[in-house]
Motif scaffolding. Structure first.
Motif, PDB file in Angstrom:
ATOM      1  N   THR A  98      -9.095 -10.856   6.853  1.00  0.00           N
ATOM      2  CA  THR A  98      -9.517 -10.275   8.131  1.00  0.00           C
ATOM      3  C   THR A  98      -8.315  -9.824   8.939  1.00  0.00           C
ATOM      4  O   THR A  98      -8.298  -8.720   9.487  1.00  0.00           O
ATOM      5  N   ALA A  99      -7.290 -10.680   8.992  1.00  0.00           N
ATOM      6  CA  ALA A  99      -6.092 -10.330   9.749  1.00  0.00           C
ATOM      7  C   ALA A  99      -5.459  -9.083   9.164  1.00  0.00           C
ATOM      8  O   ALA A  99      -4.945  -8.221   9.886  1.00  0.00           O
ATOM      9  N   ASN A 100      -5.506  -8.970   7.837  1.00  0.00           N
ATOM     10  CA  ASN A 100      -4.935  -7.807   7.171  1.00  0.00           C
ATOM     11  C   ASN A 100      -5.585  -6.521   7.666  1.00  0.00           C
ATOM     12  O   ASN A 100      -4.907  -5.541   7.964  1.00  0.00           O
TER      13      ASN A 100
ATOM     14  N   PRO B 222       0.816  -1.217   0.000  1.00  0.00           N
ATOM     15  CA  PRO B 222       0.000   0.000   0.000  1.00  0.00           C
ATOM     16  C   PRO B 222       0.850   1.268   0.000  1.00  0.00           C
ATOM     17  O   PRO B 222       0.454   2.269  -0.582  1.00  0.00           O
ATOM     18  N   VAL B 223       2.033   1.211   0.655  1.00  0.00           N
ATOM     19  CA  VAL B 223       2.844   2.425   0.729  1.00  0.00           C
ATOM     20  C   VAL B 223       3.295   2.830  -0.669  1.00  0.00           C
ATOM     21  O   VAL B 223       3.362   4.007  -1.013  1.00  0.00           O
TER      22      VAL B 223
ATOM     23  N   MET C  87      -5.081  -1.471   9.912  1.00  0.00           N
ATOM     24  CA  MET C  87      -5.997  -0.367  10.171  1.00  0.00           C
ATOM     25  C   MET C  87      -5.366   0.676  11.088  1.00  0.00           C
ATOM     26  O   MET C  87      -5.677   1.863  10.997  1.00  0.00           O
ATOM     27  N   ALA C  88      -4.449   0.224  11.957  1.00  0.00           N
ATOM     28  CA  ALA C  88      -3.873   1.117  12.962  1.00  0.00           C
ATOM     29  C   ALA C  88      -3.149   2.287  12.313  1.00  0.00           C
ATOM     30  O   ALA C  88      -3.158   3.391  12.842  1.00  0.00           O
ATOM     31  N   TYR C  89      -2.500   2.048  11.176  1.00  0.00           N
ATOM     32  CA  TYR C  89      -1.711   3.139  10.599  1.00  0.00           C
ATOM     33  C   TYR C  89      -2.154   3.508   9.185  1.00  0.00           C
ATOM     34  O   TYR C  89      -1.544   4.350   8.529  1.00  0.00           O
ATOM     35  N   ALA C  90      -3.218   2.874   8.685  1.00  0.00           N
ATOM     36  CA  ALA C  90      -3.625   3.139   7.308  1.00  0.00           C
ATOM     37  C   ALA C  90      -4.228   4.528   7.166  1.00  0.00           C
ATOM     38  O   ALA C  90      -4.980   4.977   8.027  1.00  0.00           O
ATOM     39  N   VAL C  91      -3.868   5.222   6.096  1.00  0.00           N
ATOM     40  CA  VAL C  91      -4.500   6.510   5.795  1.00  0.00           C
ATOM     41  C   VAL C  91      -4.924   6.522   4.330  1.00  0.00           C
ATOM     42  O   VAL C  91      -4.436   5.743   3.515  1.00  0.00           O
ATOM     43  N   GLU C  92      -5.844   7.427   4.044  1.00  0.00           N
ATOM     44  CA  GLU C  92      -6.321   7.694   2.677  1.00  0.00           C
ATOM     45  C   GLU C  92      -6.611   6.440   1.853  1.00  0.00           C
ATOM     46  O   GLU C  92      -7.411   5.610   2.261  1.00  0.00           O
TER      47      GLU C  92
END
Lengths: 292, 284, 292
Positions: free
Chosen positions: A246-248, A64-65, A253-258
């Motif tokens: 689900t684990a993903n 994602p990064v 989620m803790a650091y995901a943005v946009e």
């Protein structure tokens, strides 16, 4: 004749009001699902628009990064773990129910059933904890690294087994006893009766149980997070670590943005879609099949 | 007597069934036995009544128990009125075939099956972000309320269905209003159903982890208000085993506490369902 | 029920109430309208009732007279009970039930939109085949309807309860155990309690759906005597399969019959006409036990 005292609100009006309020509450409970679907869609929408629907399945990888959003590795992870668990838990669960109904001595049935009920309620973290502390090192000794698809399948099997066993138990109990008496009167052996009469008659209940088991297996988060290793890759053998959808979500989620965040909501939306299809399937099976 | 092929397979099947039954029993005794065996040693009054130290490796779980209790209370306070109202509507005011009732029932079925992580996502997006509750007990409690709602409704509806129809006919023939019929006849008779629903729902909520990570949060301090973040017991087990090296002992002990609480809930549910329900219906 | 009891019926015609009342210390009824007078209170005009698309009865036009005891007889499935449930609109509770035609109670159009169903049902009491006291104490069973209509003064409710229980001959049997659960009473006592519960609101009309058929012969006799004593005080409409009973207690009778699965009113008139000079062949056949 007894005269009515003056009541400002007549009983009929109160009733009308009551029904409206109750209907409102029921509507609220029903709308909750739409609210959830709506919110996931709303949050996932930017991802679908910016990243494009197809890139979820055709990107090079899940990074994602760097802007790569291929979820297929996780889809395979979820699917393989689920498939393995369902393939193991279904025969075991059905046999457990058959054992309970036709083989176990009567004094044994109640405690056995109570135990299965209790197991169905044990939190997934507890199974995850056991998997992490006992099972994973064990598999690690057999074939490193330890956290693996195999660990995931084992834990999932243990988790959905009680669900399937209980549903199968209930559906066997619903088979009309005349079928059984008819078979006994014909002199059929116990195994033939079960295989040729009881199991076919209970098919709809059994399939409902399996579908519910699939739903639970696909949706399971914590235990998978704890024992599967969480490496984003399509596992090539049972001892490869892997990551489920689900684990993903729980991990990132803790650091995901946009876009990344939106992509996670999109995967949540996918999960929800699968579950809705399954519930509708169960509803269809139930509609079609009832003993009169 | 001639031993037929049929009776031979019958014998094999019998053996197989017993084998599978014992394997299942064996696996589960292994799992539960292991957890209880390792955890029971760590459970003491001190463990239950002190705050965690050193990220949970030492100390106890009192703030976590309090947070769990608060989460459950919020969940029930919100879910019971809505669930009761919806259950009354579904059981008493609409028929099996009515479109609205059917739609609500199917949505509740879907709601039962929604994975907990999806509830977590929803709670995070709706309660924590959109309604601005942040990581708080309220946000987590409301998310749990959404989860237990279908369980509560299903059990309460079942409670109403055990009320014999003669009472409804008799009440209608006397010209009693729905309100009176509900309050004096139906509700007392359906109470055990509601109780079972509450107990089962509490059990499910207590076992929940994934829905709480991003709604009620991780903080293991004693919560000072409902808007504070608080850590649920199941989340504590997860955190200790995954993120805290050397936290296994306390994770096991917490797991035993959690299983113990669930066991109490389960026993209570089956006691209410079996005992009280029967007594209420045939109190002659 | 055939006509085998006809001989017995002749013997006790009109006698049973008087003969047993010596042993039954009935309390005095509240003085109301005079005895049975040929003044129509309930009028049905081409009344038909359908469950979904299946008709229960069709085209019933009939008048029921004020203060009289009217019996509905006929074979099962001829729509007698369905007709009865129209009179207090209990049909509203059955999903998919439609009523066509006109039904009036005095000046009140029963099936009009603006009719207050609760008020209607207060005027029209109903007794069911199976006694259905609420699972409350005897006192609460009778207090409930009173409270519902705003009579909460303890002195007044106690007085009304005593008076009504006296009316149904139950006071002596239960006066010192008013607070025990009503379900502990015997079947006959329960049925009399249900009659008391209906009477306590002083309705104009009482509907009875085979009130004696679920009771043992002894209790059945007691309840029948009670019903006979209601004649003249209330307009009673009773469905019964017991022809002898209809002949003993009723002033008017009507015969319902099934034609191609649809109920119809065949003949109505004074009891003497129905049982002694029936105008219709079917009536003659039914009461003499040849048909039905």
């Amino acid at each position: 004749m007894i005269l009515l005292p003056n009541i400002t609100l007549s009983p009929s009006r109160v009733d009308q009001l009551l029904v409206w309020i109750l209907q409102g509450l029921a509507a609220f409970a029903g709308i909750l699902v739409l609210l959830i679907v709506g919110f996931l869609m709303l949050e996932a929408f930017p991802a679908v628009r910016q990243i494009g629907f197809l890139s979820f399945f055709s990107d090079a990888s899940w990074h994602p990064v760097e802007g790569f959003y291929n979820v297929m590795a996780m889809v395979w992870g979820s699917l393989l773990a689920m498939l393995g668990a369902v393939l193991l838990a279904t025969p075991l669960g059905i046999c457990s129910a058959v054992f309970c109904h036709f083989y176990a001595p009567t004094w044994f049935v109640e405690p056995y059933r109570k135990l299965i009920e209790l197991l169905a309620g044990i939190p997934s973290v507890v199974y995850g904890l056991w998997g992490l502390v006992v099972l994973v090192p064990l598999i690690g000794q057999l074939h490193p690294p330890g956290p693996s698809l195999l660990a995931g399948i084992s834990i999932l099997t243990i988790m959905i087994l009680p669900t399937i066993a209980l549903m199968a138990d209930a559906s066997l109990a619903k088979v009309p006893s005349v079928y059984l008496r008819g078979a006994i009167a014909l002199g059929l052996s116990r195994w033939t009766t079960i295989r040729c009469i009881i199991i076919p008659a209970a098919t709809s209940g059994l399939s409902t149980g399996i579908i519910l088991g699939i739903g639970r297996a696909i949706g399971e988060t914590m235990a998978m997070l704890m024992v599967c290793g969480n490496v984003v890759q399509v596992p090539t053998n049972l001892f490869d670590p892997m990551r489920t959808l689900t684990a993903n979500i729980a991990l990132e989620m803790a650091y995901a943005v946009e876009d990344h965040r939106a992509a996670l909501f999109f995967t949540g939306f996918l999960l929800l879609g699968v579950v809705i299809v399954m519930v509708l399937a169960v509803d269809y099976i139930k509609q079609r099949h009832t003993y009169a | 007597m001639h031993k037929s092929f049929g009776s031979n397979t019958d014998w094999v099947a019998c053996l197989l069934m017993w084998g599978i039954g014992s394997v299942i029993l064996g696996i589960f005794s292994l799992v539960v036995g292991d957890v209880v065996w390792h955890g029971l040693a760590g459970v003491s009054w001190e463990f239950l009544s002190t705050a965690p130290r050193d990220a949970g490796r030492a100390g106890g779980i009192i703030p976590i128990l309090i947070s769990t209790g608060l989460l459950l209370s919020i969940c029930l306070v919100v879910a019971i009125p809505i669930g009761l109202g919806a259950a009354i509507f579904l059981a008493e005011c609409t028929s099996e075939h009515h479109a609205f009732g059917r739609v609500v029932r199917i949505s509740l079925d879907v709601l039962t099956a929604v994975p907990s992580i999806v509830f977590g996502l929803f709670g995070y997006a709706f309660f924590s972000h959109m309604l601005g509750m942040g990581f708080s007990l309220v946000s987590g409690g409301l998310t749990l309320a959404c989860m237990v709602l279908p369980i509560l409704i299903r059990a309460t509806e079942e409670g109403f269905r055990t009320v014999p129809n003669e009472y409804r006919l008799g009440a209608a023939a006397l010209g009693l209003s729905r309100m009176t019929t509900l309050m004096t006849l139906l509700l007392p008779a359906a109470m055990p159903g509601l109780m079972v629903g509450v107990i089962l729902g509490t059990g499910r909520a207590m076992a929940e982890t994934a829905a709480l990570i991003y709604t009620s949060g991780y903080v293991d301090r004693m919560p000072e208000s409902l808007m504070d973040s608080g850590r649920a017991l199941s989340l504590h087990i997860f955190d200790l085993s995954m993120n805290v090296p050397g936290g296994n002992a306390n994770a096991y002990a917490s797991a035993v506490v959690l299983i113990g609480l669930l066991l109490v809930m389960n026993t209570l549910a089956s006691w209410v369902a079996g005992h009280w329900l029967k007594r209420r219906m045939f109190w002659a | 029920m055939g006509g085998g009891t006809l001989v017995e019926a002749k013997d006790v015609l009109g006698m049973s109430a008087r003969s047993t009342s010596r042993f039954q210390p009935w309390g005095p009824f509240e003085e109301r309208s005079a005895c049975c007078e040929p003044h129509p209170l309930i009028r049905a005009e081409k009344l038909s009732l359908y469950y979904g698309n299946t008709p229960a009865f069709e085209g019933v036009s009939w008048s029921i007279y004020q203060g009289c005891l009217t019996a509905l007889v006929g074979p099962s499935g001829s729509g007698k009970t369905s007709f009865l449930t129209c009179l207090n609109r209990l049909t509203d509770l059955i999903p998919g039930c439609r009523v066509i035609g006109e039904l009036s109670l005095g000046d009140l159009n029963v099936f009009a939109e603006q009719t207050d169903v609760l008020q209607l049902r207060r005027q029209v009491g109903m007794i069911f085949q199976k006694p259905n006291p609420f699972p409350l104490s005897i006192r609460k069973n009778l207090e409930l309807p009173l409270r519902e209509y705003g009579i909460i003064d303890r002195g007044r409710t106690d007085h009304l309860i005593e008076q009504t229980l006296n009316d149904v001959g139950l006071w002596r049997e239960v006066q010192d155990r008013l607070d025990v659960p009503a379900l502990r009473l015997s079947g006959g006592q329960q049925q009399r309690l249900c009659i008391a519960r209906a009477l306590i609101l002083s309705p104009q009309v009482l509907l009875m759906d085979e009130p004696c058929s679920a009771l043992d012969p002894l209790s059945s006799g007691v309840v029948e005597d009670l019903i006979a004593r209601l004649r003249g005080q209330y307009t009673v409409v009773i469905v019964t399969h017991n022809l002898a009973q209809a002949r003993r207690i009723a002033d008017y009778a009507s015969l319902f019959w099934v034609h191609d699965g649809v109920g119809q009113l065949i003949e109505e008139g004074p009891v003497s006409q129905i049982f002694e000079t029936p105008q219709h062949d079917l009536t003659a056949a039914y009461i003499s036990g040849v048909r039905g």
